[in-house]
Design an enzyme around this catalytic site. Structure first.
Site, PDB file in Angstrom:
ATOM      1  N   GLY A 169      53.993  96.603 -64.876  1.00 41.33           N
ATOM      2  CA  GLY A 169      55.434  96.556 -64.895  1.00 41.33           C
ATOM      3  C   GLY A 169      56.477  96.341 -64.410  1.00 41.33           C
ATOM      4  O   GLY A 169      56.452  95.258 -64.482  1.00 41.33           O
ATOM      5  N   GLY A 170      57.325  96.671 -63.694  1.00 42.61           N
ATOM      6  CA  GLY A 170      59.003  95.979 -63.005  1.00 42.61           C
ATOM      7  C   GLY A 170      57.713  94.517 -61.765  1.00 42.61           C
ATOM      8  O   GLY A 170      58.751  93.619 -62.247  1.00 42.61           O
ATOM      9  N   GLY A 404      56.181  60.245 -84.183  1.00 43.44           N
ATOM     10  CA  GLY A 404      57.306  61.128 -83.562  1.00 43.44           C
ATOM     11  C   GLY A 404      56.504  61.204 -81.885  1.00 43.44           C
ATOM     12  O   GLY A 404      57.055  61.261 -81.244  1.00 43.44           O
ATOM     13  N   ALA A 405      55.088  61.852 -82.090  1.00 45.32           N
ATOM     14  CA  ALA A 405      54.449  61.869 -80.549  1.00 45.32           C
ATOM     15  C   ALA A 405      54.375  60.827 -79.552  1.00 45.32           C
ATOM     16  O   ALA A 405      54.646  60.903 -78.468  1.00 45.32           O
ATOM     17  CB  ALA A 405      53.064  62.511 -80.771  1.00 45.32           C
TER      18      ALA A 405
END
Length: 514
Positions: A169-170, A404-405
């Site tokens: 949950g939170g 581009g790499a």
């Protein structure tokens, strides 16, 4: 006075007992330590100073006023790790399942505020079942206050979360906004909604481990940065990580004594990169042989293994290593690798940690899965991170740097300070084979001895373009170095950059392509 002191000690003993002996034994039976045992292991001996030991919840609904336990399910305070200050909170599963109430949240917030005020890191040890339902909106407000402080502290002090039990949950969102998340195998899990809710909504039968266990979050979701066998090993590794981190964003990376000679040469590196450009090799070997005493703390080791990220030291000072891994997918960049490296680069830049990049990348991974999955935007994250970073940046191209790499992996064009290349480096728009097929397509189709012509053209292209000297002639590479002198060259470059200052255009913040 004696009876007052006796009462104080009795109150302390009650608080230390948490939910009681039976629940402590149940915690141990699950293979887990208690909150206090974890803090004792994490911090230097006798260094822990606890705050708010006697705080109790104030809720009177649903009979809650009949069940109050000092500490209210979380232990908070400060201490030291190898003599360096740190703030810590540990959720106590033996008290109301470690659930968050209004006062529980206030205790955490106080520690978060003190970490910011005194400019020291914060470590959270989580083992809890979410919000305390009996307190309704007050517990939700408590989460909001904790989340707000996570965001405000981001980039100011390092924040580490260790998931050592349930985290649902939170409770999952505070760790999600910290710098690092680590888990314990088989006893920890993270998810927003549990298996019962998933079953009711989607009809899926799934166990907590399948839904949000350590394996899922270290190999698939990338939520966690690492996982360890048990509580003890996890805490030992967090202590080790802590030694690499500065206290805050104005502090320099820590410096530890080392006996490793900064002028040490590794002759074995001269044969690390194979003569066959298509043969893989282990880039971790290069990192381990360059770093002080072969000490390397890897981040997200099990996720996007085609790129390596982690911390090491050079001449005693912390550096962040980013490296393509030719052993996995030939070191190609894909969406996962780009996100992984971008986040790590941004962390290093937040805390003034120099970034050392080792490049052997044949390009971006092609295919519809990558294109439809947003590789354009994910690759841009890495471009953005390197360009934005003002920490000292050093790049070494060991072999392939194509297309581009090449630009993305810490090229000179992204404001990298020093760029080296090995003589084996191939810097080009694409590999020789692919380039020849495009450049000489018609000639090859017309030739009777097409394969011989093709091989000759590949050799010609490699001699002309697939080497570091064209880039060096244009100043895109500062020097072509021998592999065995990598450690010495990088250390000397870092010394030169020790007082580096860099500025960004005036703005509130950039808009990284999320």
């Amino acid at each position: 006075m004696k009876h007052i002191l006796q009462e104080l000690e009795e109150r302390r003993n009650r608080a230390r007992l948490g939910g009681g002996e039976a629940r402590i034994q149940a915690q141990h039976a699950r293979g887990k330590l208690t909150a206090r045992e974890r803090i004792e292991l994490l911090l230097d001996e006798a260094s822990f100073e606890e705050f708010d030991m006697f705080v109790e919840h104030r809720n009177t609904d649903f009979g809650a006023d009949k069940n109050r336990i000092p500490g209210d399910g979380v232990v908070t305070g400060w201490g030291t790790i190898n003599g360096r200050m740190v703030y810590v909170y540990a959720k106590d599963f033996t008290v109301f399942g470690g659930s968050l109430s209004e006062t529980h949240a206030q205790k955490i917030c106080k520690i978060q505020d003190m970490a910011m005020q005194n400019q020291a890191p914060l470590i959270g040890l989580l083992d809890a079942g979410g919000a305390r339902i009996q307190e309704g909106v007050s517990s939700l407000a408590g989460y909001g206050e904790v989340f707000k402080r996570n965001v405000l502290a981001s980039g100011v002090v390092p924040q580490i979360s260790v998931i050592m039990g349930p985290c649902a949950g939170g409770d999952v969102y505070s760790p999600a906004m910290t710098d690092f998340i680590f888990m314990v195998r088989d006893t920890s899990y993270m998810f927003i909604t549990g298996p019962d809710v998933v079953k009711a909504v989607t009809q899926e039968d799934v166990t907590p481990e399948q839904l949000g266990g350590a394996k899922v979050h270290t190999t698939k979701s990338a939520v966690a940065d690492g996982a360890y066998e048990n509580d003890v090993i996890a805490i030992e590794e967090i202590r080790r990580l802590y030694d690499f981190l500065p206290l805050n964003n104005r502090d320099k990376p820590p410096h530890w004594p080392t006996t490793d000679d900064p002028r040490r040469e590794e002759l074995s590196l001269d044969t690390l990169v194979p003569e066959n450009p298509n043969k893989p090799y282990d880039m971790k070997e290069l990192i381990l042989k360059v770093a002080d005493e072969g000490d390397f703390f890897e981040i997200q080791e099990s996720y996007a293994r085609n790129i390596i990220t982690g911390f090491g030291r050079l001449e005693g000072a912390t550096v962040g290593f980013v490296a393509n891994q030719p052993m996995v997918l030939a070191g190609v960049l894909d969406s996962d690798a780009s996100r992984k490296a971008a986040r790590f680069v941004r962390f290093c830049d937040c805390f003034n940690i120099p970034i050392v990049t080792f490049v052997d990348v044949p390009g971006f991974l092609p295919g519809t899965a990558q294109e439809h999955g947003g590789i354009i935007k994910h690759g841009a994250k890495l471009l953005f991170a390197y360009t934005e970073a003002t920490s000292p940046k050093i790049t070494v191209i060991t072999r392939k740097a194509y297309g581009g790499a090449y630009c993305v992996m810490g090229s000179k064009h992204l404001r990298t300070d020093v760029n080296f290349a090995y003589p084996t480096a191939e810097i080009a728009v694409m590999g020789p084979e692919g380039a020849v097929n495009i450049l000489y397509k018609r000639e090859l189709q017309a030739a009777s001895n097409a394969e011989e012509v093709r091989k000759a053209k590949i050799d010609e292209y490699r001699d002309q373009f697939a080497n570091p000297f064209v880039a060096a002639e244009r100043g895109y590479v500062d020097d072509v170095i021998e592999p065995h002198e990598t450690r010495t060259k990088v250390i000397r470059a870092l010394k030169m950059l020790a007082n580096k200052t860099d500025t960004m255009p005036r703005k509130k913040h950039g808009n990284i392509p999320l």
